[in-house]
Scaffold this motif. Structure first.
Motif, PDB file in Angstrom:
ATOM      1  N   LYS A 182      87.794  -7.069 -79.354  1.00  0.00           N
ATOM      2  CA  LYS A 182      88.030  -6.097 -78.287  1.00  0.00           C
ATOM      3  C   LYS A 182      88.254  -6.791 -76.943  1.00  0.00           C
ATOM      4  CE  LYS A 182      85.498  -1.703 -78.466  1.00  0.00           C
ATOM      5  NZ  LYS A 182      86.548  -0.835 -78.499  1.00  0.00           N
ATOM      6  N   ASN A 183      87.608  -7.956 -76.807  1.00  0.00           N
ATOM      7  CA  ASN A 183      87.684  -8.641 -75.519  1.00  0.00           C
ATOM      8  C   ASN A 183      88.817  -9.653 -75.394  1.00  0.00           C
ATOM      9  OD1 ASN A 183      85.624  -7.491 -73.893  1.00  0.00           O
ATOM     10  ND2 ASN A 183      84.185  -8.266 -75.418  1.00  0.00           N
ATOM     11  N   ILE A 184      89.623  -9.792 -76.461  1.00  0.00           N
ATOM     12  CA  ILE A 184      90.728 -10.755 -76.376  1.00  0.00           C
ATOM     13  C   ILE A 184      91.617 -10.409 -75.185  1.00  0.00           C
ATOM     14  CG2 ILE A 184      92.838 -11.601 -77.458  1.00  0.00           C
ATOM     15  CD1 ILE A 184      91.617 -11.226 -80.133  1.00  0.00           C
ATOM     16  N   GLY A 185      91.898  -9.112 -75.069  1.00  0.00           N
ATOM     17  CA  GLY A 185      92.777  -8.665 -73.997  1.00  0.00           C
ATOM     18  C   GLY A 185      92.199  -8.993 -72.632  1.00  0.00           C
ATOM     19  N   ARG A 186      90.908  -8.739 -72.492  1.00  0.00           N
ATOM     20  CA  ARG A 186      90.284  -9.010 -71.186  1.00  0.00           C
ATOM     21  C   ARG A 186      90.297 -10.495 -70.862  1.00  0.00           C
ATOM     22  NH1 ARG A 186      85.305  -4.989 -71.834  1.00  0.00           N
ATOM     23  NH2 ARG A 186      86.627  -3.176 -71.994  1.00  0.00           N
ATOM     24  N   PHE A 187      90.071 -11.283 -71.890  1.00  0.00           N
ATOM     25  CA  PHE A 187      90.091 -12.727 -71.702  1.00  0.00           C
ATOM     26  C   PHE A 187      91.489 -13.164 -71.248  1.00  0.00           C
ATOM     27  CE2 PHE A 187      90.355 -17.081 -73.616  1.00  0.00           C
ATOM     28  CZ  PHE A 187      89.436 -17.669 -72.764  1.00  0.00           C
TER      29      PHE A 187
END
Ligand code: TRP
Length: 460
Positions: free
Chosen positions: A90-95
Motif C-alpha cells: 500500500k505504501n509503495i506509492g507513497r514511497f
C-alpha cells in the motif's frame, strides 16, 4: 494533471503520448547525470551495463507501473492502496511520491546551473571566456558560479517558481502540445551537435572511451550505479509513470509504449555522451571530473567547433542551453506534480495550497543543497556534501528499493486477470510480449535487483 480521478482526460494521439512520457523522462538524468556517471565508471563498459539494465529491469518495471496506473485510474499513492490491502505494498506509492520530492530538492540545483548557462549563452559570455585560449577558464568559471552563495540559489528558486505557476493551473492540457514541439527540437539540435562532435580533436578518444569497453572497471557498485541510473533516467519508482498511465486510453499498448519510451530515452543519453566525451578529450579535462561535464566541456566545444563562425557558435550554444532548460523544466514540472497531487487528494486541501507546500519545502532544502557546493561544503556526511548525498541516496538507495517493491507487488500480489487485461487490452492485442515481462517482474527483477542492491552497497 488534475487530481480528480473521475475526470481524467486522455492523450489524443499515440505519438503525443509517447513523446509526452518520454518528454518527462528526458531531463538532466540523460544530459547531465548519464555522462557524469559514464565518465566516472569507465565509459563503454558502463554504457553496456546501463543498456542491459534498461532492457531487463527498466522497461519491465515501466510496464508494471503503467499497468498499476492505467488500471487504478488515480494518483500514485492511491493507485497502490486501491489494488492491495497489504501494508507494505500500500505504501509503495507513497514511497515513490517521497522519492520524487527528494530528487526534486537537488534536481533544481542542477536546473539552476542550466538556467544560468542559458543566460550566459545569450549574453555571449562563453566567447569572451574563450579568448583566453585556455579551456581551464571554463572549469574555473563553473566552480566560481556554483560556489556563489546567492545566484544559484536564486535561480533554483526562480526555476521552482516557474514550475509552481504551471502546476497550480494543472499541467495536463499543456504537456502534450509542449512535448510534441519540444522533443523533436531537442532531438534535432542534439543531432547537429553529435555530427559536430565527430569533427573535434578529441573525437577519436572520446568515442573510443564511450564505445570500447574495458570490463576491468566493473564491480558490483558500478552495476548498482548503472541500475540506479536506468531507473532515474526512465523515471521509475517515483510515481510519475503510474500517474501518466492513468491518462492513457484503453487502446494504448503498454509494452510497446514502454519500449518506445525506453528507446528514446536511451538514445538521448547516448547522444549526450557522443556530444560530451569528444569535447572532454578535446579540452583535456578528466572524464571523471564529475558534476560538471555538461557545464565545463560543452561551452568550450561550442567555441572551438565554430571558431571560424562565432555567430553560429553563439546560436548553437543559446539553442542548446535553451533546450536543456526546457527539458529540465518538463521534468521539474512532472516531479513537482507528483507530491502536489498526492497532498491535495490525501489531505483534501486545495491544489494551490498543496503546490505551495511542495514549493516551499523544496526551496528550503534545495537552497541547502545549492549552498553545499560552496559555503556549506564543509558539512559532509559519509564524505559527501549535501548535494552529492541527495544524489547518492536517491539513485543508489531509494530507486532500487522502489524498483524491488514494484516488481514484487506486480509479480506476486497483483491480480493475474488485471495483469493480462492490461497487457493485452482486454484480449484485443495478442499478449506476445507479455509472458517474458511477467517472468521478469516475478522472478528475475526481485532477485537480481536485490542482489545488486545489497552487494553494491557492500552489505553482502
Ligand atoms: N527521468 C528524469 C531525468 O532523466 C528525472 C526524473 C526522475 C523524473 N523522476 C522523475 C522526471 C519523475 C519526471 C518525473 O532527468
Amino acid at each position: 494533471m488534475t487530481p480528480d480521478s473521475h475526470n481524467r482526460g486522455n492523450f489524443t494521439s499515440k505519438i503525443g503520448l509517447v513523446l509526452a512520457t518520454a518528454g518527462s523522462a528526458i531531463g538532466l538524468g540523460n544530459i547531465w547525470r548519464f555522462p557524469v556517471l559514464t565518465g566516472q565508471n569507465g565509459g563503454a563498459a558502463f554504457l553496456i551495463l546501463y543498456i542491459v539494465c534498461v532492457l531487463l529491469l527498466g522497461i519491465p518495471l515501466m510496464v508494471g507501473e503503467f499497468m498499476v496506473g492505467r488500471h487504478a485510474q488515480s494518483n500514485t499513492a492511491h493507485a497502490y492502496s486501491k489494488l492491495t490491502n497489504h501494508k507494505i505494498f500500500k505504501n509503495i506509492g507513497r514511497f515513490g511520491v517521497f522519492t520524487g520530492w527528494f530528487i526534486l530538492c537537488y534536481y533544481i540545483v542542477v536546473s539552476s546551473w542550466a538556467l544560468d548557462y542559458f543566460i550566459d549563452a545569450i549574453l555571449g559570455r562563453f566567447s569572451k571566456l574563450s579568448q583566453t585560449g585556455d579551456p581551464q577558464v571554463y572549469a574555473d568559471y563553473f566552480q566560481q558560479f556554483v560556489s556563489n552563495p546567492y545566484i544559484p540559489t536564486l535561480y533554483a528558486i526562480i526555476f521552482i517558481l516557474m514550475s509552481h505557476f504551471v502546476i497550480i493551473r494543472g499541467v495536463k492540457k499543456g504537456i502534450e502540445k509542449f512535448a510534441k514541439l519540444m522533443m523533436p527540437m531537442l532531438f534535432i539540435i542534439m543531432l547537429v551537435l553529435v555530427i559536430f562532435s565527430f569533427f573535434t580533436d578529441g573525437a577519436k578518444e572520446g568515442l573510443s572511451f564511450l564505445f570500447k569497453p574495458d570490463f576491468s572497471k566493473i564491480d558490483f557498485s558500478t552495476i548498482l550505479i548503472a541500475m540506479g541510473q536506468a531507473f532515474y533516467s526512465l523515471s521509475i519508482a517515483m510515481g510519475c509513470l503510474c500517474t501518466f498511465a492513468s491518462y492513457f486510453n484503453k487502446e494504448t499498448d503498454l509494452v510497446n509504449t514502454a519500449f518506445k519510451v525506453g528507446a528514446i530515452d536511451t538514445l538521448v543519453a547516448i547522444m549526450s555522451g557522443i556530444i560530451i566525451f569528444p569535447a572532454v578529450f578535446s579540452a583535456h579535462f578528466g572524464v571523471d571530473s564529475g558534476a560538471s561535464l555538461v557545464f565545463i566541456a560543452l561551452p568550450n566545444v561550442f567555441q572551438q567547433a565554430f571558431a571560424n563562425m562565432p555567430i553560429l557558435g553563439y546560436a548553437v550554444s543559446v539553442l542548446f542551453y535553451f533546450l536543456l532548460v526546457l527539458a529540465t523544466l518538463t521534468s521539474v514540472i512532472s516531479l513537482h506534480e507528483v507530491p502536489t497531487a498526492f497532498l491535495a487528494e490525501h489531505f483534501k486541501i486545495s491544489r494551490k495550497r498543496s503546490t505551495t507546500i511542495v514549493t516551499i519545502t523544496v526551496c528550503i532544502i534545495g537552497s541547502l543543497c545549492s549552498l553545499s557546493m560552496g559555503s556549506l561544503s564543509g558539512l559532509t556526511i559519509c564524505d559527501k556534501n549535501l548535494f552529492d548525498l541527495f544524489d547518492y541516496i536517491s539513485g543508489q538507495v531509494f530507486l532500487p528499493i522502489g524498483g524491488i517493491l514494484i516488481a514484487i507487488f506486480v509479480g506476486w500480489s497483483m491480480d493475474k486477470t488485471i495483469i493480462s487485461n492490461q497487457l493485452t487490452n482486454y484480449g484485443t492485442i495478442p499478449g506476445k510480449g507479455s509472458t517474458p515481462i511477467v517472468f521478469l517482474l516475478k522472478y528475475f527483477i526481485p532477485v537480481v535487483t536485490t542482489l545488486i542492491f545489497l552487494s553494491g552497497l557492500g552489505i553482502i
